[in-house]
Enzyme design. Structure first.
Site, PDB file in Angstrom:
ATOM      1  N   SER A 138       0.865  -1.190   0.000  1.00 39.94           N
ATOM      2  CA  SER A 138       0.000   0.000   0.000  1.00 39.94           C
ATOM      3  C   SER A 138       0.888   1.222   0.000  1.00 39.94           C
ATOM      4  O   SER A 138       2.077   1.140   0.393  1.00 39.94           O
ATOM      5  CB  SER A 138      -0.855   0.002   1.275  1.00 39.94           C
ATOM      6  OG  SER A 138      -1.521   1.239   1.438  1.00 39.94           O
ATOM      7  N   TYR A 151      -2.242  -1.212  10.409  1.00 39.91           N
ATOM      8  CA  TYR A 151      -2.156  -1.344   8.942  1.00 39.91           C
ATOM      9  C   TYR A 151      -0.836  -0.778   8.427  1.00 39.91           C
ATOM     10  O   TYR A 151      -0.148  -1.401   7.611  1.00 39.91           O
ATOM     11  CB  TYR A 151      -3.345  -0.610   8.323  1.00 39.91           C
ATOM     12  CG  TYR A 151      -3.541  -0.798   6.842  1.00 39.91           C
ATOM     13  CD1 TYR A 151      -4.254  -1.882   6.348  1.00 39.91           C
ATOM     14  CD2 TYR A 151      -3.049   0.121   5.917  1.00 39.91           C
ATOM     15  CE1 TYR A 151      -4.467  -2.053   4.990  1.00 39.91           C
ATOM     16  CE2 TYR A 151      -3.253  -0.027   4.554  1.00 39.91           C
ATOM     17  CZ  TYR A 151      -3.971  -1.115   4.098  1.00 39.91           C
ATOM     18  OH  TYR A 151      -4.187  -1.280   2.744  1.00 39.91           O
ATOM     19  N   LYS A 155       2.038  -2.977   6.611  1.00 39.32           N
ATOM     20  CA  LYS A 155       2.414  -2.719   5.215  1.00 39.32           C
ATOM     21  C   LYS A 155       3.884  -2.304   5.107  1.00 39.32           C
ATOM     22  O   LYS A 155       4.558  -2.674   4.147  1.00 39.32           O
ATOM     23  CB  LYS A 155       1.479  -1.675   4.591  1.00 39.32           C
ATOM     24  CG  LYS A 155       0.018  -2.119   4.470  1.00 39.32           C
ATOM     25  CD  LYS A 155      -0.169  -3.335   3.560  1.00 39.32           C
ATOM     26  CE  LYS A 155      -1.645  -3.601   3.252  1.00 39.32           C
ATOM     27  NZ  LYS A 155      -1.852  -4.776   2.392  1.00 39.32           N
TER      28      LYS A 155
HETATM   29  P1  NAD Z   1     -11.398  -6.128  -0.375  1.00 38.84           P
HETATM   30  O1  NAD Z   1     -11.955  -5.965   0.995  1.00 38.84           O
HETATM   31  O2  NAD Z   1     -12.301  -5.982  -1.543  1.00 38.84           O
HETATM   32  O3  NAD Z   1     -10.635  -7.528  -0.499  1.00 38.84           O
HETATM   33  C1  NAD Z   1      -9.924  -8.116   0.562  1.00 38.84           C
HETATM   34  C2  NAD Z   1      -9.906  -9.606   0.373  1.00 38.84           C
HETATM   35  O4  NAD Z   1      -9.126 -10.186   1.445  1.00 38.84           O
HETATM   36  C3  NAD Z   1     -11.295 -10.252   0.443  1.00 38.84           C
HETATM   37  O5  NAD Z   1     -11.431 -11.272  -0.507  1.00 38.84           O
HETATM   38  C4  NAD Z   1     -11.320 -10.844   1.851  1.00 38.84           C
HETATM   39  O6  NAD Z   1     -12.163 -11.978   2.003  1.00 38.84           O
HETATM   40  C5  NAD Z   1      -9.867 -11.247   1.994  1.00 38.84           C
HETATM   41  N1  NAD Z   1      -9.507 -11.482   3.385  1.00 38.84           N
HETATM   42  C6  NAD Z   1      -9.564 -10.616   4.424  1.00 38.84           C
HETATM   43  N2  NAD Z   1      -9.220 -11.254   5.562  1.00 38.84           N
HETATM   44  C7  NAD Z   1      -8.942 -12.539   5.225  1.00 38.84           C
HETATM   45  C8  NAD Z   1      -8.543 -13.671   5.941  1.00 38.84           C
HETATM   46  N3  NAD Z   1      -8.379 -13.644   7.269  1.00 38.84           N
HETATM   47  N4  NAD Z   1      -8.372 -14.831   5.281  1.00 38.84           N
HETATM   48  C9  NAD Z   1      -8.560 -14.895   3.934  1.00 38.84           C
HETATM   49  N5  NAD Z   1      -8.937 -13.848   3.206  1.00 38.84           N
HETATM   50  C10 NAD Z   1      -9.132 -12.675   3.841  1.00 38.84           C
HETATM   51  O7  NAD Z   1     -10.240  -5.032  -0.453  1.00 38.84           O
HETATM   52  P2  NAD Z   1      -9.121  -4.739  -1.576  1.00 38.84           P
HETATM   53  O8  NAD Z   1      -9.032  -3.281  -1.700  1.00 38.84           O
HETATM   54  O9  NAD Z   1      -9.327  -5.554  -2.782  1.00 38.84           O
HETATM   55  O10 NAD Z   1      -7.807  -5.214  -0.789  1.00 38.84           O
HETATM   56  C11 NAD Z   1      -6.860  -6.094  -1.345  1.00 38.84           C
HETATM   57  C12 NAD Z   1      -5.476  -5.707  -0.861  1.00 38.84           C
HETATM   58  O11 NAD Z   1      -5.145  -4.424  -1.394  1.00 38.84           O
HETATM   59  C13 NAD Z   1      -5.347  -5.580   0.659  1.00 38.84           C
HETATM   60  O12 NAD Z   1      -4.120  -6.144   1.095  1.00 38.84           O
HETATM   61  C14 NAD Z   1      -5.347  -4.085   0.884  1.00 38.84           C
HETATM   62  O13 NAD Z   1      -4.663  -3.731   2.066  1.00 38.84           O
HETATM   63  C15 NAD Z   1      -4.609  -3.633  -0.354  1.00 38.84           C
HETATM   64  N6  NAD Z   1      -4.801  -2.225  -0.678  1.00 38.84           N
HETATM   65  C16 NAD Z   1      -6.042  -1.740  -0.942  1.00 38.84           C
HETATM   66  C17 NAD Z   1      -6.189  -0.391  -1.215  1.00 38.84           C
HETATM   67  C18 NAD Z   1      -7.535   0.219  -1.499  1.00 38.84           C
HETATM   68  O14 NAD Z   1      -7.627   1.458  -1.485  1.00 38.84           O
HETATM   69  N7  NAD Z   1      -8.573  -0.568  -1.775  1.00 38.84           N
HETATM   70  C19 NAD Z   1      -5.080   0.447  -1.238  1.00 38.84           C
HETATM   71  C20 NAD Z   1      -3.824  -0.085  -0.969  1.00 38.84           C
HETATM   72  C21 NAD Z   1      -3.694  -1.425  -0.689  1.00 38.84           C
END
Ligand code: NAD
Length: 256
Positions: A138, A151, A155
């Protein structure tokens, strides 16, 4: 023979988009996630693109479940070429109110799970002399925000782990890179809006405009497709000399 990609947290958001991107190129997909309809989502994507697939409901908090998921994937497809450590969760609160169990869960899912999954695929990738490990970190792996202690710590840790694995993997054709997205419009962002509104004493619209997009030089969410395409690029055989980087895909956030 088709290559295989294992993507943690791939029944929602960035992971799901990444799964579709690789399925469109003929990869076998190992899906994982906690969505209750995860098995249906996995089947639909695999059917649409006519690729092999497996769905694992492994909970990334538990190392034994991660090991089982990897073993099942290797048994089903013979190897794993690409591992994307993507599952993640968020919680927003001031440090003195931050629940202990949320701290532990965020460190487990956002950081330790990447270690356990990498360890579990290591022998397979090392023995085949090829591997691509991509950690979805992130912009919070490079910058901090108030009220996101767990978080931001996880990260930043994931970026450090990425560099270490790049060094260890280089002799075996294994690369390891981190992608550092800015805000992408997915469930993890939508779910934190009420917590952010409470912590900052703002309306929900103010959270989007004044917290999320305030960080971006380009005042837009980062397109989800851009993150998936960046993973595709880093996973390509041609990217074999890119390793150990933390690549911002962040609308200019970390230019500040
Ligand atoms: P999201 O909530 O749509 O997806 C997260 C996924 O992780 C889901 O499928 C959820 O079931 C799974 N998950 C969570 N806890 C879990 C566990 N204990 N066991 C198995 N699966 C688990 O969110 P996203 O935005 O797609 O996030 C994906 C990644 O991207 C994350 O690591 C997040 O930190 C990172 N990220 C997201 C953003 C953003 O703005 N959306 C920005 C930077 C980084």
């Amino acid at each position: 023979m088709a290559k295989t990609i294992l993507i943690t947290g791939s029944t929602s958001g960035i992971g799901l988009e990444t799964a579709k991107t690789f399925a469109a190129q003929g990869y076998n997909i190992v899906f994982n996630g906690l969505e209750t309809n995860g098995a249906d989502i996995a089947r639909q994507v695999a059917n649409e693109y006519n690729v092999g697939y497996l769905f694992s409901p492994a909970n990334m908090m538990y190392p034994a479940e991660i090991r089982t998921m990897v073993a099942e994937a290797i048994a089903a497809f013979g190897s794993i070429e690409v591992l994307v450590n993507n599952a993640g969760m968020q919680y927003v609160a001031p440090v003195n109110e931050f629940p202990d169990d949320k701290w532990d869960a965020i460190i487990a899912v956002n950081l330790s799970a990447a270690f356990h999954a990498t360890k579990a695929v290591w022998d397979c990738m090392k023995n085949q002399g090829y591997g691509r490990i991509i950690n979805i970190a992130s912009a919070h792996g490079l910058r901090a925000s108030a009220f996101k202690g767990a978080y931001v710590a996880a990260k930043h840790g994931l970026v450090g782990f990425t560099k270490t694995i790049a060094l260890e993997g280089a002799p075996y054709g294994i690369t390891c890179n981190a992608i550092c997205p800015g805000y992408v419009d997915t469930a993890i962002v939508r779910k934190q809006i009420p917590q952010q509104a409470k912590a900052h004493n703002m309306t929900e619209k103010e959270v989007i405009d004044n917290i999320f997009l305030e960080r971006h030089a380009v005042k837009e969410f980062v397109p989800i497709e851009l993150v998936a395409q960046t993973t595709w690029f880093l996973a390509s055989p041609q990217a074999g000399t890119i390793t150990g980087i933390a690549l911002p895909v962040d609308a200019g956030w970390t230019a500040h």
